[in-house]
Design a protein around this motif. Sequence first.
Motif, PDB file in Angstrom:
ATOM      1  N   VAL A   1       0.735  -1.257  -0.133  1.00  0.00           N
ATOM      2  CA  VAL A   1       0.177   0.162   0.012  1.00  0.00           C
ATOM      3  C   VAL A   1       0.965   1.321  -0.019  1.00  0.00           C
ATOM      4  O   VAL A   1       1.507   1.563   1.023  1.00  0.00           O
ATOM      5  N   TRP A   2       0.973   2.121  -1.194  1.00  0.00           N
ATOM      6  CA  TRP A   2       1.617   3.091  -1.362  1.00  0.00           C
ATOM      7  C   TRP A   2       0.754   4.442  -0.585  1.00  0.00           C
ATOM      8  O   TRP A   2      -0.421   4.608  -1.045  1.00  0.00           O
ATOM      9  N   ILE A   3       1.631   5.180   0.279  1.00  0.00           N
ATOM     10  CA  ILE A   3       0.670   6.351   0.814  1.00  0.00           C
ATOM     11  C   ILE A   3       1.811   7.486   1.367  1.00  0.00           C
ATOM     12  O   ILE A   3       2.972   7.266   1.547  1.00  0.00           O
ATOM     13  N   THR A   4       1.262   8.700   1.232  1.00  0.00           N
ATOM     14  CA  THR A   4       1.734   9.492   1.979  1.00  0.00           C
ATOM     15  C   THR A   4       0.903   9.824   3.358  1.00  0.00           C
ATOM     16  O   THR A   4      -0.291   9.810   3.096  1.00  0.00           O
ATOM     17  N   PRO A   5       1.573  10.000   4.654  1.00  0.00           N
ATOM     18  CA  PRO A   5       0.715   9.906   5.911  1.00  0.00           C
ATOM     19  C   PRO A   5      -0.353  10.824   5.760  1.00  0.00           C
ATOM     20  O   PRO A   5      -1.245  10.359   6.659  1.00  0.00           O
ATOM     21  N   PRO A   6      -0.383  12.213   5.553  1.00  0.00           N
ATOM     22  CA  PRO A   6      -1.496  12.969   6.130  1.00  0.00           C
ATOM     23  C   PRO A   6      -2.847  12.792   5.583  1.00  0.00           C
ATOM     24  O   PRO A   6      -3.715  13.018   6.230  1.00  0.00           O
ATOM     25  N   GLY A   7      -3.020  12.429   4.433  1.00  0.00           N
ATOM     26  CA  GLY A   7      -4.506  12.673   3.777  1.00  0.00           C
ATOM     27  C   GLY A   7      -5.289  11.340   4.340  1.00  0.00           C
ATOM     28  O   GLY A   7      -4.923  10.144   4.455  1.00  0.00           O
ATOM     29  N   PRO A   8      -6.618  11.891   4.309  1.00  0.00           N
ATOM     30  CA  PRO A   8      -7.626  10.820   4.772  1.00  0.00           C
ATOM     31  C   PRO A   8      -7.867   9.515   3.892  1.00  0.00           C
ATOM     32  O   PRO A   8      -8.003   8.625   4.300  1.00  0.00           O
ATOM     33  N   ASN A   9      -7.630   9.724   2.545  1.00  0.00           N
ATOM     34  CA  ASN A   9      -7.942   8.572   1.613  1.00  0.00           C
ATOM     35  C   ASN A   9      -7.284   7.217   1.828  1.00  0.00           C
ATOM     36  O   ASN A   9      -7.472   6.036   1.707  1.00  0.00           O
ATOM     37  N   SER A  10      -5.918   7.586   2.134  1.00  0.00           N
ATOM     38  CA  SER A  10      -4.945   6.360   2.513  1.00  0.00           C
ATOM     39  C   SER A  10      -5.408   5.798   3.761  1.00  0.00           C
ATOM     40  O   SER A  10      -5.233   4.380   3.612  1.00  0.00           O
ATOM     41  N   TRP A  11      -6.018   6.286   4.622  1.00  0.00           N
ATOM     42  CA  TRP A  11      -6.323   5.631   5.994  1.00  0.00           C
ATOM     43  C   TRP A  11      -7.661   4.825   5.801  1.00  0.00           C
ATOM     44  O   TRP A  11      -8.151   4.106   6.352  1.00  0.00           O
ATOM     45  N   LYS A  12      -8.497   5.175   4.979  1.00  0.00           N
ATOM     46  CA  LYS A  12      -9.579   4.752   4.511  1.00  0.00           C
ATOM     47  C   LYS A  12      -9.426   3.248   3.847  1.00  0.00           C
ATOM     48  O   LYS A  12      -9.818   2.168   4.437  1.00  0.00           O
ATOM     49  N   VAL A  13      -8.346   2.883   3.259  1.00  0.00           N
ATOM     50  CA  VAL A  13      -7.788   1.636   2.839  1.00  0.00           C
ATOM     51  C   VAL A  13      -7.027   0.872   3.791  1.00  0.00           C
ATOM     52  O   VAL A  13      -7.479  -0.420   4.014  1.00  0.00           O
ATOM     53  N   ILE A  14      -6.139   1.339   4.678  1.00  0.00           N
ATOM     54  CA  ILE A  14      -5.567   0.895   6.020  1.00  0.00           C
ATOM     55  C   ILE A  14      -6.492   0.460   6.666  1.00  0.00           C
ATOM     56  O   ILE A  14      -6.611  -0.795   7.330  1.00  0.00           O
ATOM     57  N   PHE A  15      -7.705   1.168   7.182  1.00  0.00           N
ATOM     58  CA  PHE A  15      -8.780   0.988   8.103  1.00  0.00           C
ATOM     59  C   PHE A  15      -9.457  -0.348   7.461  1.00  0.00           C
ATOM     60  O   PHE A  15      -9.775  -1.538   8.436  1.00  0.00           O
ATOM     61  N   LEU A  16      -9.672  -0.569   6.147  1.00  0.00           N
ATOM     62  CA  LEU A  16     -10.342  -1.768   5.770  1.00  0.00           C
ATOM     63  C   LEU A  16      -9.550  -2.885   5.842  1.00  0.00           C
ATOM     64  O   LEU A  16      -9.761  -4.207   6.072  1.00  0.00           O
ATOM     65  N   LEU A  17      -8.189  -2.999   5.468  1.00  0.00           N
ATOM     66  CA  LEU A  17      -7.452  -3.907   5.528  1.00  0.00           C
ATOM     67  C   LEU A  17      -7.002  -4.391   6.979  1.00  0.00           C
ATOM     68  O   LEU A  17      -7.034  -5.622   7.120  1.00  0.00           O
ATOM     69  N   GLU A  18      -7.030  -3.311   7.892  1.00  0.00           N
ATOM     70  CA  GLU A  18      -6.902  -3.671   9.498  1.00  0.00           C
ATOM     71  C   GLU A  18      -8.081  -4.569   9.688  1.00  0.00           C
ATOM     72  O   GLU A  18      -7.979  -5.493  10.578  1.00  0.00           O
ATOM     73  N   GLU A  19      -9.245  -4.048   9.467  1.00  0.00           N
ATOM     74  CA  GLU A  19     -10.501  -4.542  10.096  1.00  0.00           C
ATOM     75  C   GLU A  19     -10.748  -6.106   9.447  1.00  0.00           C
ATOM     76  O   GLU A  19     -11.414  -6.987  10.035  1.00  0.00           O
ATOM     77  N   LEU A  20     -10.288  -6.249   8.148  1.00  0.00           N
ATOM     78  CA  LEU A  20     -10.160  -7.654   7.768  1.00  0.00           C
ATOM     79  C   LEU A  20      -9.077  -8.578   8.120  1.00  0.00           C
ATOM     80  O   LEU A  20      -9.067  -9.574   7.879  1.00  0.00           O
ATOM     81  N   LYS A  21      -8.095  -7.717   8.728  1.00  0.00           N
ATOM     82  CA  LYS A  21      -6.881  -8.573   9.289  1.00  0.00           C
ATOM     83  C   LYS A  21      -6.201  -9.100   7.996  1.00  0.00           C
ATOM     84  O   LYS A  21      -5.907 -10.436   8.097  1.00  0.00           O
ATOM     85  N   LEU A  22      -5.832  -8.569   7.190  1.00  0.00           N
ATOM     86  CA  LEU A  22      -5.389  -8.981   5.859  1.00  0.00           C
ATOM     87  C   LEU A  22      -3.782  -8.757   6.079  1.00  0.00           C
ATOM     88  O   LEU A  22      -3.199  -7.839   6.769  1.00  0.00           O
ATOM     89  N   ASN A  23      -3.037  -9.506   5.248  1.00  0.00           N
ATOM     90  CA  ASN A  23      -1.515  -9.333   5.211  1.00  0.00           C
ATOM     91  C   ASN A  23      -1.225  -8.206   4.187  1.00  0.00           C
ATOM     92  O   ASN A  23      -1.549  -8.157   3.005  1.00  0.00           O
ATOM     93  N   TYR A  24      -0.552  -7.072   4.753  1.00  0.00           N
ATOM     94  CA  TYR A  24      -0.238  -5.960   4.046  1.00  0.00           C
ATOM     95  C   TYR A  24       0.909  -5.324   4.699  1.00  0.00           C
ATOM     96  O   TYR A  24       1.328  -5.584   5.764  1.00  0.00           O
ATOM     97  N   GLU A  25       1.718  -4.368   3.584  1.00  0.00           N
ATOM     98  CA  GLU A  25       2.781  -3.528   4.165  1.00  0.00           C
ATOM     99  C   GLU A  25       2.664  -2.447   3.606  1.00  0.00           C
ATOM    100  O   GLU A  25       2.154  -1.997   2.341  1.00  0.00           O
ATOM    101  N   ILE A  26       3.012  -1.268   4.345  1.00  0.00           N
ATOM    102  CA  ILE A  26       2.897   0.383   3.788  1.00  0.00           C
ATOM    103  C   ILE A  26       4.379   0.595   3.158  1.00  0.00           C
ATOM    104  O   ILE A  26       5.289   0.584   3.794  1.00  0.00           O
ATOM    105  N   ILE A  27       4.143   1.426   1.934  1.00  0.00           N
ATOM    106  CA  ILE A  27       5.050   2.062   1.612  1.00  0.00           C
ATOM    107  C   ILE A  27       4.881   3.475   1.809  1.00  0.00           C
ATOM    108  O   ILE A  27       4.175   4.051   1.066  1.00  0.00           O
ATOM    109  N   SER A  28       5.315   3.869   2.777  1.00  0.00           N
ATOM    110  CA  SER A  28       5.287   5.563   3.070  1.00  0.00           C
ATOM    111  C   SER A  28       6.493   6.484   2.562  1.00  0.00           C
ATOM    112  O   SER A  28       7.591   6.026   2.497  1.00  0.00           O
ATOM    113  N   PHE A  29       5.953   7.412   1.936  1.00  0.00           N
ATOM    114  CA  PHE A  29       6.916   8.341   1.320  1.00  0.00           C
ATOM    115  C   PHE A  29       6.483   9.861   1.239  1.00  0.00           C
ATOM    116  O   PHE A  29       5.405   9.893   1.804  1.00  0.00           O
TER     117      PHE A  29
END
Length: 255
Positions: free
Chosen positions: A11-39
Amino acid sequence: MPTNPPKPIRVWITPPGPNSWKVIFLLEELKLNYEIISFRFDDVKKPPFININPNGRVPAIEDPNTDLTLWESGAIFQYIIEKYDADKRLTYDTSNERHLCNQWLHFQMSGQGPYYGQAGWFQHLHKEKIPSAVERYTNEIRRVLDVLENVLAAKSADQQWLVGNKMTFADMSFVPWNFRLSEVLVQSWDEVWEGKPHVRAWHERMIELPSWKRSMETRARLMDEQGLQWNGVPKGIDTFNEYEAKIAAGENTSQ
């Protein structure tokens, strides 16, 4: 149980904006295997990210399990639900309910996100104050909240969700932008929700979820790593326009 991808979804994100955390929230709730590429935001229009998303906006994902690269948070939401929510915990088996979930997701993307974003821009980031623009987008926020309030208020006590009687991806999609309303509107939490008791209760049920709290803990860590203020501007820089000017000039904005 949800199907868990054997290889982590990137998951490619820049940390500030809300839209990235929409996706992270969903992945976390489903307890899926993911990694963040933060830049850094400085690099959204540069390789390697511009090769991932030619529009230069986060989030984007790469799923090595299906060889799919995907951008636009709504499209990512629909993909994750279709591919990995095998037990339909955050959606439905029935066609009508699935389409209703997508309806609300589209409203979030076309109504909530753009209007809240413009309100935040003119309230905090634009180089000059334009009261008519602030008023317009603040009124649009209130209109979106009114739509949600009227829908939720019309439901029975055991159906306080947008579709059916359980939380779905449609409900979750609204959380990251609503979470920032106190900052966007420059109001207290109580003032934000004045006259909106059903929306407040709905929202507050979701931000108490462990998946949301984990997401926000990760956001705080990544913001701190990049030396960012709450609004996404690096510490030591006063305005977003100054930040953009430094990026355009090729100056180092990191602390």
